[in-house]
Design a protein around this motif. Sequence first.
Motif, PDB file in Angstrom:
ATOM      1  N   GLY A  55     -28.248 -22.548  58.388  1.00 42.68           N
ATOM      2  CA  GLY A  55     -26.847 -22.740  58.010  1.00 42.68           C
ATOM      3  C   GLY A  55     -25.977 -21.589  58.494  1.00 42.68           C
ATOM      4  O   GLY A  55     -24.899 -21.795  59.050  1.00 42.68           O
ATOM      5  N   VAL A  56     -26.459 -20.364  58.295  1.00 42.93           N
ATOM      6  CA  VAL A  56     -25.699 -19.182  58.721  1.00 42.93           C
ATOM      7  C   VAL A  56     -25.588 -19.148  60.251  1.00 42.93           C
ATOM      8  O   VAL A  56     -24.500 -19.015  60.817  1.00 42.93           O
ATOM      9  N   LEU A  57     -26.754 -19.303  60.921  1.00 40.91           N
ATOM     10  CA  LEU A  57     -26.760 -19.183  62.384  1.00 40.91           C
ATOM     11  C   LEU A  57     -25.985 -20.329  63.019  1.00 40.91           C
ATOM     12  O   LEU A  57     -25.257 -20.129  63.986  1.00 40.91           O
ATOM     13  N   GLY A  58     -26.120 -21.554  62.468  1.00 42.58           N
ATOM     14  CA  GLY A  58     -25.389 -22.700  63.021  1.00 42.58           C
ATOM     15  C   GLY A  58     -23.897 -22.454  63.004  1.00 42.58           C
ATOM     16  O   GLY A  58     -23.194 -22.711  63.982  1.00 42.58           O
ATOM     17  N   ARG A  59     -23.401 -21.924  61.902  1.00 40.38           N
ATOM     18  CA  ARG A  59     -21.973 -21.659  61.812  1.00 40.38           C
ATOM     19  C   ARG A  59     -21.550 -20.571  62.797  1.00 40.38           C
ATOM     20  O   ARG A  59     -20.541 -20.695  63.502  1.00 40.38           O
ATOM     21  N   LEU A  60     -22.349 -19.485  62.855  1.00 39.72           N
ATOM     22  CA  LEU A  60     -21.992 -18.396  63.766  1.00 39.72           C
ATOM     23  C   LEU A  60     -22.057 -18.864  65.218  1.00 39.72           C
ATOM     24  O   LEU A  60     -21.177 -18.544  66.030  1.00 39.72           O
ATOM     25  N   PHE A  61     -23.108 -19.673  65.546  1.00 44.85           N
ATOM     26  CA  PHE A  61     -23.226 -20.196  66.903  1.00 44.85           C
ATOM     27  C   PHE A  61     -22.011 -21.067  67.223  1.00 44.85           C
ATOM     28  O   PHE A  61     -21.433 -20.985  68.309  1.00 44.85           O
ATOM     29  N   ALA A  62     -21.627 -21.938  66.281  1.00 45.39           N
ATOM     30  CA  ALA A  62     -20.496 -22.844  66.516  1.00 45.39           C
ATOM     31  C   ALA A  62     -19.217 -22.038  66.745  1.00 45.39           C
ATOM     32  O   ALA A  62     -18.434 -22.323  67.653  1.00 45.39           O
ATOM     33  N   GLU A  63     -19.029 -20.972  65.925  1.00 53.23           N
ATOM     34  CA  GLU A  63     -17.819 -20.152  66.087  1.00 53.23           C
ATOM     35  C   GLU A  63     -17.826 -19.441  67.431  1.00 53.23           C
ATOM     36  O   GLU A  63     -16.790 -19.330  68.086  1.00 53.23           O
ATOM     37  N   THR A  64     -19.012 -18.966  67.845  1.00 54.96           N
ATOM     38  CA  THR A  64     -19.101 -18.308  69.148  1.00 54.96           C
ATOM     39  C   THR A  64     -18.715 -19.283  70.252  1.00 54.96           C
ATOM     40  O   THR A  64     -17.966 -18.943  71.164  1.00 54.96           O
ATOM     41  N   ALA A  65     -19.226 -20.514  70.153  1.00 53.09           N
ATOM     42  CA  ALA A  65     -18.890 -21.523  71.169  1.00 53.09           C
ATOM     43  C   ALA A  65     -17.408 -21.822  71.156  1.00 53.09           C
ATOM     44  O   ALA A  65     -16.784 -22.021  72.205  1.00 53.09           O
ATOM     45  N   GLU A  66     -16.794 -21.836  69.953  1.00 53.96           N
ATOM     46  CA  GLU A  66     -15.365 -22.153  69.869  1.00 53.96           C
ATOM     47  C   GLU A  66     -14.513 -21.039  70.457  1.00 53.96           C
ATOM     48  O   GLU A  66     -13.423 -21.291  70.963  1.00 53.96           O
ATOM     49  N   ASN A  67     -14.997 -19.790  70.367  1.00 53.51           N
ATOM     50  CA  ASN A  67     -14.175 -18.657  70.797  1.00 53.51           C
ATOM     51  C   ASN A  67     -14.357 -18.298  72.259  1.00 53.51           C
ATOM     52  O   ASN A  67     -13.755 -17.339  72.731  1.00 53.51           O
ATOM     53  N   LEU A  68     -15.201 -19.052  72.998  1.00 51.58           N
ATOM     54  CA  LEU A  68     -15.383 -18.735  74.414  1.00 51.58           C
ATOM     55  C   LEU A  68     -14.126 -19.100  75.186  1.00 51.58           C
ATOM     56  O   LEU A  68     -13.430 -20.038  74.841  1.00 51.58           O
ATOM     57  N   PRO A  69     -13.829 -18.347  76.261  1.00 50.26           N
ATOM     58  CA  PRO A  69     -12.670 -18.704  77.081  1.00 50.26           C
ATOM     59  C   PRO A  69     -12.873 -20.097  77.666  1.00 50.26           C
ATOM     60  O   PRO A  69     -13.984 -20.440  78.083  1.00 50.26           O
ATOM     61  N   PRO A  70     -11.827 -20.926  77.696  1.00 52.06           N
ATOM     62  CA  PRO A  70     -11.991 -22.329  78.050  1.00 52.06           C
ATOM     63  C   PRO A  70     -12.092 -22.597  79.552  1.00 52.06           C
ATOM     64  O   PRO A  70     -12.389 -23.730  79.940  1.00 52.06           O
TER      65      PRO A  70
END
Lengths: 284, 303
Positions: free
Chosen positions: B189-204
């Motif tokens: 749960g913790v890693l999934g959220r952090l991974f998702a946030e990392t993916a969201e914050n990548l330059p597009p």
Amino acid sequence: MGRDGQLRRPLPGVRTVVCLALLAGGLAAAAGLGLFSGGGGRPGGLGAIGDFLAHAVHPSLVSEAPAPFGGGSLLPDLLAGVRETVVFAAAGLALAMLLGLPLGLLGSSALSADGGSRAGRTVRTGLRLLARGFASAVRSVHELVWAVLFLAALGRSDAAAVAALALPYAGNIAKVFAELIDEAPRAAGLALRAAGAPAAPAFAIGVLPRLFPDLVSFLFYEFECLLRSSAVLGFFGFPTLGYLLAGSFENLYHGEVWTYLFALLALLLLVEGTGAAVRRRLGP
Amino acid sequence: MSTDTAIRALRRARPRSRFLRATLLAALSLAAWSLLRVAAGSEEFLSARQRANLGRFFADARPAPLAGRDFDAGVAARWAGEVLSSRGLPAAAATLGIAAAAAVLAALLGLLFALPAARTLWTPSPWLAPTGPPGRAVRFAFGATGSLARALLALLRGLPDYALAFLLVAAVGPVPWAAVLALALPNAGVLGRLFAETAENLPPAAPAALRAGGAGRMAIAVAVLLPAALPRLLLYFFYRFDTCVRGATVLGMLGIFSLGYCFEEARARHRTDELLLLVAVAAVLTLLLDALSAAARSAVRRS
């Protein structure tokens, strides 16, 4: 992604090696524990897990105990459990901050930044190492292990349980506070010092405001972790949510279990939401 | 005087937030109330009963072969070696194994859940303006699965590992799987959220370019998101690995073989000396792995 926000070419080398080593390590550990070969325990127990999961969609607000005892509302128990969980966690965080923040300041480079006599520097460096060592030592023992030790040493006592919660979290707070101080921009503080300000105000005005938002977010996060730990303390007989959870688990009242779990979850989301709202208002 | 007035004017004009003040007040009152409540609910600190307990605890802390004798380093070392080889080291190895298996499983599950939980990836037309209006049903399906994934991750994060292990041990018995799952699910749960946030914050830019070339979601995730986010993902992984080591120690107290199991066993036999030695083993193991994971983190950061 580099810290400058640029995409980099994925390098083979350290990362690939680390990833492969991790996968191999995980597989080796799983094989060593016998997870692939009949390490599954009693297969009949899977039914109990299925029943538990099925109750997630209908938690129960009334007691599931059989006729003469059951049927009553769960709400008084639930509210008392939530209250005690919050009390243990908040008292633990207060104690942890009282101990951890000064310890973090001692362990940071803030106090040993500038000159003074050689003996003074040695004393400050010694203090810093001592503070860091103490923080690492209390952090390295889990709060539940501290609780077991305190139970063995003092007997059952709410104050001892709170102290057990507070110790490792004080270590966490000290470590992170020291790191925040060390990584904060120093220019403003140094300028104040150069202009003749004493060390304490220069630190309070020049350094502290820059790291304050991060510190507050971190403390909210620690409070979330403390709420979870405080709930689990109930499994050792303290009056928090874990006490109710253990009772309902043992009687297979899975609807009740989910009510308590959702209450804990609501508490965690409330703290997380408040933390995020505070962080937004404190600025970058 | 005019400086004072200016300072006062500045002070009056400073940004103020009613919300922040209310939160601060609430936090301080909560802390004071909680401390008072705990103090009121406990007997006086170091009461006669507690002093007696404490005296017994420290008397028992002396290695048993040394009871009633002068301290003898040789005897103490032989005792420590016996406890370590019969229980300490096997239990430390089991703890490490549970933590490693759980952390890797958590990372794999987290990666899997991060895909639907990442808002930038899980839309009908990621990173590009839609060419045509996507159907309402399609948009709803993406929105619903994305929200479901995020809710599931929040639920997993909220589950205390100890409570989960309690349930699993009650259901299937004290097997290593119970500890591995109880640690892996909340950490996923913790890693999934952090991974998702990392993916969201990548330059597009890069994903948009691949998308324009016709790449699908999975292709973008594997070819762009994973390599770009990998250093950050590894940093998070090592933080959680540390947590897993502490957790694996403690879950042993439920009867699964790890250091915690040996704590409980020593406590049940009232062997305070062995309990303290084993806790020290756990502390040293945690410190060693903290150092190892710090070294791994800095290696990844430099790479």
